[in-house]
Design a protein around this motif. Sequence first.
Motif, PDB file in Angstrom:
ATOM      1  N   LEU A  78       0.843  -1.183   0.000  1.00 51.91           N
ATOM      2  CA  LEU A  78       0.000   0.000   0.000  1.00 51.91           C
ATOM      3  C   LEU A  78       0.884   1.241   0.000  1.00 51.91           C
ATOM      4  N   VAL A  79       0.632   2.139  -0.929  1.00 59.67           N
ATOM      5  CA  VAL A  79       1.445   3.349  -1.069  1.00 59.67           C
ATOM      6  C   VAL A  79       0.931   4.406  -0.102  1.00 59.67           C
ATOM      7  N   SER A  80       1.751   4.764   0.871  1.00 55.69           N
ATOM      8  CA  SER A  80       1.390   5.803   1.823  1.00 55.69           C
ATOM      9  C   SER A  80       1.498   7.169   1.155  1.00 55.69           C
ATOM     10  N   PRO A  81       0.875   8.204   1.731  1.00 61.68           N
ATOM     11  CA  PRO A  81       1.004   9.544   1.134  1.00 61.68           C
ATOM     12  C   PRO A  81       2.447  10.005   1.022  1.00 61.68           C
ATOM     13  N   GLU A  82       3.271   9.674   2.036  1.00 60.25           N
ATOM     14  CA  GLU A  82       4.677  10.077   1.974  1.00 60.25           C
ATOM     15  C   GLU A  82       5.392   9.387   0.808  1.00 60.25           C
ATOM     16  N   LEU A  83       5.157   8.085   0.643  1.00 59.02           N
ATOM     17  CA  LEU A  83       5.790   7.363  -0.459  1.00 59.02           C
ATOM     18  C   LEU A  83       5.271   7.847  -1.805  1.00 59.02           C
ATOM     19  N   ALA A  84       3.983   8.142  -1.887  1.00 54.25           N
ATOM     20  CA  ALA A  84       3.422   8.654  -3.144  1.00 54.25           C
ATOM     21  C   ALA A  84       4.079   9.971  -3.534  1.00 54.25           C
ATOM     22  N   SER A  85       4.353  10.817  -2.542  1.00 52.51           N
ATOM     23  CA  SER A  85       5.020  12.092  -2.839  1.00 52.51           C
ATOM     24  C   SER A  85       6.417  11.867  -3.387  1.00 52.51           C
ATOM     25  N   LYS A 145       4.485  21.483   3.047  1.00 51.51           N
ATOM     26  CA  LYS A 145       5.329  22.014   1.979  1.00 51.51           C
ATOM     27  C   LYS A 145       5.596  20.964   0.916  1.00 51.51           C
ATOM     28  N   ARG A 146       5.825  19.743   1.358  1.00 51.97           N
ATOM     29  CA  ARG A 146       6.109  18.673   0.400  1.00 51.97           C
ATOM     30  C   ARG A 146       4.890  18.373  -0.450  1.00 51.97           C
ATOM     31  N   SER A 147       3.712  18.314   0.167  1.00 52.33           N
ATOM     32  CA  SER A 147       2.502  18.008  -0.603  1.00 52.33           C
ATOM     33  C   SER A 147       2.136  19.137  -1.555  1.00 52.33           C
ATOM     34  N   ASP A 148       2.418  20.394  -1.167  1.00 53.35           N
ATOM     35  CA  ASP A 148       2.095  21.527  -2.044  1.00 53.35           C
ATOM     36  C   ASP A 148       3.080  21.668  -3.184  1.00 53.35           C
TER      37      ASP A 148
END
Length: 761
Positions: free
Chosen positions: A493-500, A744-747
Amino acid sequence: MVTLIADHAQEMGYPAARCRDRIAGTRNILEWLESHPGEGWQERWIAADADAGLAWADVLPPGSDAARDRRRGVNTAGLGSLLVNRVVLPSHDLLVVVNSRTLFRDTRQTVQPELFARVVEQEIARRMPERRREQGLNVLAKLVLHTGRDLDEITGRDFEEFRSWGLAKNGLVPHGIVPAWDLLRGVGVLPQNTTYKQFLHRGQRPTDELVDSYHLRCRPVRDALVRYLDERRPSLDYASFLALLGTLASTFWADIEQHHPEVDSLHLSEDVAAAWKKRAKYVTKRRTAPRPRKTYLLLLVQVRSFYLDIQEWALEDPTWAPHAVPSPIRRGETDGLQKHRRKTVAKMHQRVRERLPHLPVLVETAERHRHDQENLLAVAQAVPVGDEFEHEGTGYRRFVFQTYLRYAPRAREEAVLVENLSTGETVDLFQSEDEAFWAWAVIETLRHTGVRREELLEITHLALVSYRLADTGELVPLLQIVPSKNNQERLLLVSPELASVLATVITRLRNANGGAIPKVSHYDAHEREFGPQLPHLFQCRTRGHRSEVMSSTTVQNLLDSTLARTGLRDAAGEPLKYTAHDFRRMFATEAVTGGLPVHIAARLLGHEDLNTTQAYLAVFQDDLIRSYRSFLAQRRALRPETEYREPTDEEWQEFQRHFALRKVELGTCGRPYGTPCKHEHACVRCPMLRIDPTQRRRLIEIIRSLSDRIDEAKDHGWLGEAEGLRVSLDAARSKLTALDRAVKRSDARVADLGIPQIRNP
């Protein structure tokens, strides 16, 4: 011959004085060669030992009154004419001494100039850097001069001979050999689908060829080893097979033949066996002192298994009977293997305990260095060459250093060179930013997935898929992991951090390659095989002009360079070292301590045996493992009545109440279902608190309030109260920093992963 040289010099358009030098030099060399035996010029060239160097150029012609420099210049000019017209064929050693750009240029203009021109046109279109292209053309000119064949007659064997010469000369592969191969590939002289790396790696070699590389004298034993290894080979991967072959053919039998040449069968006497076991306890290499062999007991087990297997096979196949002899390793000699394995597991646990607390420092260092290099590169690119500028309090000067561009191992045409005015260090910012980015990407992917190093390098864009849940319709991103150690494929499962992280990698590759991820082949060093052309994510321009999947050595070098910037040290004061497998163990430890069941962690790691996963968990003690096993045994005894029954209304309400109780002021509590709050609802300090970005202002208010309360406690002398508030303040500030970094990373890095969707039927 002299007339031919004169005509060629005029065709090349040389000045009259230079033509006279070439004619005079040619006459001097030919007259000198005529005094040596041989039927042709090449035989006389070899008989004169002219390939040994250019000492003869200082003395020809004998008795001349011309100065030494003058004679050498005339004779080397004549030598160039003889070589270009291929009157004599020089050795690679002589071409190193000559190393004339004029010679290589004249060769390209004389031998098939149309084909050489087409080679250049093809690689200009493919954007090969000029420096790499020039190196490759020089290598092709050398091969033409050395072999005496035309350019379209050059073969892979010529490249292999040139490479072997370089390794024997100074232990290095000659510069330019890789781009030279690509130049000929581009025009179809060499197979277009075969890279130089693929040409060098011959794949898996036959068993008899591998055994014969150890030059065993006893033919019956050699044949028995080949036959035994052929029997074992299908059940082993190639790396394990090579390890077993090295143990039996080299460490065992080759050592016995070296010290006991009279032995001619597998039936060893007590003295010979005892002497071998005594030597096997130590690893002896040239120029290093003997050291104890860590795998000594495993070595004994493999040799004993070799003898016992033959004894068992001889019961069914009489052809094994001549080799069915008593084993020189008794059963009691391998009793310490389990103890050795427990020590190994203990060391592995201690290694994880030392490294897991420092993981946030490593992650922070990698991310900070990456942003620093990005900003420094952007500032430097906006500065004209020759100007000075300042960044983060350090002065730099941008410059162009031609020697650096020519000889740097991986310099690019787009290199941005700067000089640190404080230290005088010169840096290629394009290269340093590239290395900083990939170091960050490797660390982030390893710590969020727990994959093996080989599995990391095999991740492709096609491995990203999305699955739509049947009940909620939610799209869940998944990452397909290609098995590297067994045949068990798995999905993560791809976590949001890994997806970024993956989105950033994909965006970078697309931007650098015209909107598409290049398809490259990955070389499996364990199986000695090249995979198909796929859009691998962990690829970079390691050769300056084409993309390649990173090697395992590159991954380790990226980790080492990041660790060097952290300054972390172990308990002994030595620099701390991480490997890719350390991240795998830390991933398992963090997952289980966070509430993930061990059998689920085993599935994520791709372990077939639960004991393997348990050996990864540094925080687990023996009593806890025994308790967990008894719990599993109790569950299995109650199945299927209690495992698959419908939950009662009370149980379902309790389950829903748990998630309602996880809602707190600043966000959500991430504690697993069925577990109480271990931190007595001190949410600011709790690592399970997930801050809601909308509560950032409230968190800032809490930080200010804590600061005021600390000041009040200090004024009243409540030092214990102040210390407790300080711990809460540090935790709140840490959460604010983590929240800002995540936002900041997600934006900043929003990218389309381009993953296909799998709809639930």
